[in-house]
Design a protein around this motif. Structure first.
Motif, short mmCIF file in Angstrom:
data_model
loop_
_atom_site.label_atom_id
_atom_site.label_comp_id
_atom_site.label_asym_id
_atom_site.label_seq_id
_atom_site.Cartn_x
_atom_site.Cartn_y
_atom_site.Cartn_z
N LYS A 203 0.85 -1.18 0.00
CA LYS A 203 0.00 0.00 0.00
C LYS A 203 0.89 1.24 0.00
CE LYS A 203 -4.06 1.86 2.42
NZ LYS A 203 -5.08 1.46 1.45
N LYS A 204 0.51 2.25 -0.77
CA LYS A 204 1.27 3.50 -0.79
C LYS A 204 1.31 4.11 0.62
CE LYS A 204 2.31 4.52 -5.23
NZ LYS A 204 3.62 4.96 -5.72
N TYR A 205 2.50 4.58 0.99
CA TYR A 205 2.63 5.13 2.33
C TYR A 205 1.71 6.33 2.53
CZ TYR A 205 4.85 6.41 6.74
OH TYR A 205 5.08 6.69 8.07
N TYR A 206 1.54 7.13 1.49
CA TYR A 206 0.69 8.31 1.63
C TYR A 206 -0.79 7.95 1.72
CZ TYR A 206 -0.18 8.25 -3.48
OH TYR A 206 -0.52 7.91 -4.77
N ASP A 207 -1.15 6.72 1.37
CA ASP A 207 -2.53 6.28 1.57
C ASP A 207 -2.80 5.91 3.02
OD1 ASP A 207 -3.57 6.64 -0.98
OD2 ASP A 207 -2.88 4.68 -1.68
N VAL A 208 -1.74 5.65 3.76
CA VAL A 208 -1.88 5.38 5.19
C VAL A 208 -1.85 6.70 5.97
CG1 VAL A 208 -0.93 4.12 7.17
CG2 VAL A 208 -0.71 3.16 4.86
N PHE A 209 -0.93 7.57 5.60
CA PHE A 209 -0.80 8.89 6.22
C PHE A 209 -0.89 9.94 5.11
CE2 PHE A 209 1.52 6.19 9.28
CZ PHE A 209 0.82 6.52 10.43
N ARG A 210 -2.04 10.58 4.99
CA ARG A 210 -2.25 11.50 3.87
C ARG A 210 -1.43 12.78 4.01
NH1 ARG A 210 -6.40 10.53 0.36
NH2 ARG A 210 -5.32 12.14 -0.82
N ASN A 211 -0.84 13.05 5.17
CA ASN A 211 0.08 14.18 5.29
C ASN A 211 1.33 13.97 4.45
OD1 ASN A 211 0.73 12.09 7.16
ND2 ASN A 211 2.04 13.46 8.31
N MET A 212 1.56 12.73 4.01
CA MET A 212 2.73 12.41 3.19
C MET A 212 2.43 12.43 1.69
SD MET A 212 5.18 12.08 5.28
CE MET A 212 5.38 11.92 7.06
N PHE A 213 1.23 12.85 1.31
CA PHE A 213 0.86 12.93 -0.11
C PHE A 213 1.80 13.87 -0.86
CE2 PHE A 213 -1.98 14.77 -3.47
CZ PHE A 213 -2.03 13.62 -4.27
N GLN A 214 2.34 13.41 -1.99
CA GLN A 214 3.31 14.11 -2.82
C GLN A 214 4.62 14.39 -2.09
OE1 GLN A 214 1.55 17.52 -4.78
NE2 GLN A 214 0.19 16.24 -6.03
N ILE A 215 4.82 13.72 -0.98
CA ILE A 215 6.09 13.81 -0.25
C ILE A 215 6.77 12.45 -0.26
CG2 ILE A 215 7.18 14.29 1.98
CD1 ILE A 215 4.85 16.21 2.54
N VAL A 216 6.01 11.40 0.05
CA VAL A 216 6.53 10.03 0.02
C VAL A 216 5.71 9.22 -0.97
CG1 VAL A 216 6.91 7.90 1.33
CG2 VAL A 216 7.29 10.13 2.43
N ASP A 217 6.37 8.71 -2.00
CA ASP A 217 5.66 7.94 -3.02
C ASP A 217 5.88 6.43 -2.87
OD1 ASP A 217 3.98 8.06 -5.39
OD2 ASP A 217 5.72 7.24 -6.47
N ALA A 218 6.67 6.03 -1.88
CA ALA A 218 7.04 4.62 -1.73
C ALA A 218 5.87 3.78 -1.23
CB ALA A 218 8.21 4.50 -0.76
N LYS A 219 5.98 2.48 -1.49
CA LYS A 219 5.01 1.53 -0.97
C LYS A 219 5.54 0.90 0.32
CE LYS A 219 2.81 0.07 -5.30
NZ LYS A 219 2.52 -1.09 -6.20
N CYS A 220 4.63 0.48 1.17
CA CYS A 220 5.01 -0.21 2.39
C CYS A 220 5.52 -1.61 2.06
CB CYS A 220 3.81 -0.32 3.33
SG CYS A 220 3.20 1.27 3.94
N MET A 221 6.52 -2.02 2.83
CA MET A 221 7.15 -3.33 2.62
C MET A 221 7.03 -4.16 3.90
SD MET A 221 10.44 -1.79 0.59
CE MET A 221 11.06 -3.33 -0.11
N ASP A 222 7.55 -5.39 3.85
CA ASP A 222 7.42 -6.28 5.00
C ASP A 222 8.49 -6.00 6.05
OD1 ASP A 222 9.75 -7.38 4.02
OD2 ASP A 222 8.76 -9.12 3.12
N ASP A 223 8.66 -6.95 6.98
CA ASP A 223 9.63 -6.75 8.05
C ASP A 223 10.80 -7.73 7.93
OD1 ASP A 223 8.42 -9.12 8.74
OD2 ASP A 223 7.50 -8.38 10.59
N ASN A 224 11.24 -7.95 6.68
CA ASN A 224 12.36 -8.86 6.43
C ASN A 224 13.67 -8.17 6.79
OD1 ASN A 224 14.38 -10.49 5.36
ND2 ASN A 224 13.11 -11.17 3.64
N MET A 225 14.09 -8.33 8.03
CA MET A 225 15.29 -7.64 8.51
C MET A 225 16.55 -8.15 7.83
SD MET A 225 16.70 -7.05 12.42
CE MET A 225 15.33 -6.04 12.98
N ASP A 226 16.59 -9.44 7.47
CA ASP A 226 17.77 -9.98 6.79
C ASP A 226 18.00 -9.29 5.45
OD1 ASP A 226 18.75 -12.27 8.46
OD2 ASP A 226 16.66 -12.88 8.25
N GLU A 227 16.95 -9.13 4.68
CA GLU A 227 17.08 -8.45 3.39
C GLU A 227 17.37 -6.97 3.59
OE1 GLU A 227 14.42 -7.43 -0.62
OE2 GLU A 227 13.70 -8.95 0.82
N LEU A 228 16.69 -6.36 4.54
CA LEU A 228 16.85 -4.93 4.81
C LEU A 228 18.29 -4.60 5.22
CD1 LEU A 228 15.79 -2.07 5.27
CD2 LEU A 228 14.83 -2.85 7.45
#
Length: 346
Positions: A40-65
């Motif tokens: 889900k787009k981060y700005y769809d979760v927090f609309r204060n981030m509209f046109q500021i953060v365009d990234a999508k939410c990812m999982d909690d894979n700490m090894d990959e991160l």
């Protein structure tokens, strides 16, 4: 420019981390982790981030991160970071954990108060308690930072100078604390609904709140003796803010000027701890949205007690701001970098 990843970016503390890091200037957020909103787009979760953060939410894979970033922030419930971290990850990346997994050094105490089995107790001794004003030099060389809790931050900073100097009887300390509802997290809970919270104030976790052993441990280090205290938090109908009022018996007769000089000696060089003028009491409205902690004290000769007070924003100095302050120390940035927001009012 360093690269950062956030696991738990869609909680209140996680979103505050995003807000602060976006204004830092030396950090690029590469990973917006959220198990609840994957793809889900981060700005769809927090609309204060509209046109500021365009990234999508990812999982909690700490090894990959860990292979993609320089620092990982875990703004997650207790237990997650402890279950994810391992030696391979720590060999690649710095971790700043906003949960309680590595704050308490005694494993039995942690498991008793939090009611869960620790996933990686082998790292507890290594983890540095990230209260910057007290552990600054230790933080600079750490791999794993235990970001302090909100109540413990405000309580410890308000009481620390007098505990350290032996001016208060540590067996008499009582802490009365109040917090806005964001301190309870973003999860849906009946007790946090508007109709339950509005026009109401209540004590909770009486004699059982899990921040109690964290406060006791830090004040034990300060005073050089085992501390047991009463800590009673209250929920108040506001979004942000913590106010603590702590009481203790004095060990000897002192003057205002003597106690004030002690507070000044500990905090005069600290940007984010403001010792107020005589008879001014800390208020949450004067620290909201900032990384500042306002502290003060009042002597009561009639009862031979001192009243120690503190106010701060639970989401900034109590969570995300302190985490960024720790990050700045880890990577050699000015400690105040990205954190000089003036408190908001009204």
């Amino acid at each position: 420019m360093i690269k950062a990843g956030i696991i738990g970016s869609t909680g209140y503390a996680g979103q505050e981390l995003v807000r602060i890091l976006l204004q830092h200037g030396e950090v690029e957020i590469k990973w917006y982790g959220s198990r609840s909103y994957i793809d889900k787009k981060y700005y769809d979760v927090f609309r204060n981030m509209f046109q500021i953060v365009d990234a999508k939410c990812m999982d909690d894979n700490m090894d990959e991160l860990a292979s993609q970033v320089d620092v990982i922030f875990t703004a997650t419930p207790q237990g997650l970071c402890g279950n994810l971290v391992n030696e391979e990850i720590l060999s690649k990346v710095k971790i700043i954990d906003l949960s309680a997994d590595f704050r308490i050094k005694d494993l039995e105490t942690y498991e008793k108060w939090y009611g869960i089995k620790h996933g990686s107790p082998q790292f507890i001794d290594e983890a540095v308690y990230g209260l910057c004003e007290i552990n600054r030099e230790k933080i600079k060389g750490a791999r794993l930072i235990a970001n302090p809790g909100c109540y413990p931050t405000c309580s410890t900073l308000s009481i620390y100078p007098l505990a350290k100097e032996g001016l208060i009887d540590m067996n008499t300390v009582i802490i009365d604390a109040k917090s806005g509802t964001s301190g309870a997290g973003r999860g849906a809970k009946v007790n946090n609904l508007y109709c339950e919270v509005n026009e109401n104030i209540k004590a909770y976790g009486v004699a059982t709140h899990r921040h109690t052993p964290e406060i006791e441990e830090q004040l034990s280090y300060a005073s050089g003796q085992e501390v047991k205290l009463n800590f009673t938090p209250h929920l108040v109908p506001m979004n942000r803010g913590i106010l603590i009022t702590a009481y203790a018996n004095l060990t000897r007769e002192v003057t205002y000027e003597e106690v004030r000089a002690i507070y000044d000696s500990y905090y005069k060089e600290e940007t984010f701890v403001r010792v107020l003028d005589q008879d001014q009491t800390p208020e949450t409205r004067w620290v909201e949205g900032s990384n500042y902690v306002d502290v003060n004290f009042k002597l009561d000769p009639r009862t031979n007690r001192v009243i120690m007070m503190g106010a701060m924003d639970n989401l900034v100095k109590g969570a995300a701001g302190q985490a960024v302050q720790n990050m700045n120390l880890l990577f050699g940035f000015p400690e105040t970098k990205g954190l000089m927001q003036v408190p908001m009012f009204p």
